[in-house]
Design a protein around this motif. Structure first.
Motif: not given
Length: 204
Positions: A116, A120, A186-189, A194
């Protein structure tokens, strides 16, 4: 007011580095995601892996000393080392030992986070702060800010770097980094964790 001294660390500082990160990240969401109730044992294996010779060489490890005592640490990957982490390399004996110690589930979660993070990363050359920790007894004394300022200066003086990137897993930290000029890119789980990915563009 005491002066904060920032210097580069090496493997002789391993014991103090482990102590600072262990105490800083004990209840941190990402560590709970990786290790759950096995945090105390598994985190020490992770920290020892971070502090082995190869990792110290690949990363720029900065320490913040207050009154002669190490109170803050940051693991930073400079632009010229970024691609090294994208190339498949032969697994070392220490990496095999680490994988065995923490178990397959934790290893898969660390790999998911690593993938991840790679997805990013900013496209332009940059410094990446992989981890920044200040001992709980010394938080609020400007140590984190002193480390960040040093990294920002290094990035601005680097011929290729466009800025400094990092990620965090708490909303409180997002606000903290924004005060130093970082923006959320950006954000991501990761399951219920989070992740905020942030970037600070060089100011000159």
């Amino acid at each position: 007011m005491s002066t904060i001294e920032i210097t580069r660390l090496n493997t002789k500082d391993t014991e103090n580095i482990i102590d600072i990160f262990f105490n800083t990240f004990e209840n941190y969401p990402l560590m709970q995601y990786f290790f759950g109730n096995a945090y105390k044992q598994s985190m020490k294996h992770l920290l020892k892996s971070m502090c082995d010779q190869e990792s110290i060489v690949d990363n720029l490890v900065l320490g913040a000393f207050l009154e002669g005592e190490l109170q803050g640490v940051a693991f930073i990957t400079p632009p010229e080392k970024q691609n090294n982490h994208d190339v498949e390399s032969k697994t070392t004996s220490s990496e095999e030992e680490f994988a065995t110690a923490i178990g397959e589930k934790a290893l898969m979660r660390i790999e998911a986070y690593s993938n991840l993070k790679k997805a990013n990363k900013p496209p332009s050359p940059h410094f990446y702060i992989n981890a920044l920790g200040v001992h709980p007894q010394s938080q609020g004394k400007g140590i984190g800010g002193a480390i960040l300022s040093q990294v920002h200066q290094m990035s601005e003086q680097h011929s290729d770097s466009h800025g400094v990137a990092l990620d965090t897993q708490t909303k409180e930290n997002v606000g903290y980094y924004q005060r130093f000029g970082y923006d959320v890119s950006n954000t991501a789980e990761l399951e219920n964790v989070k992740n905020w990915f942030m970037f600070r563009v060089n100011k000159n």
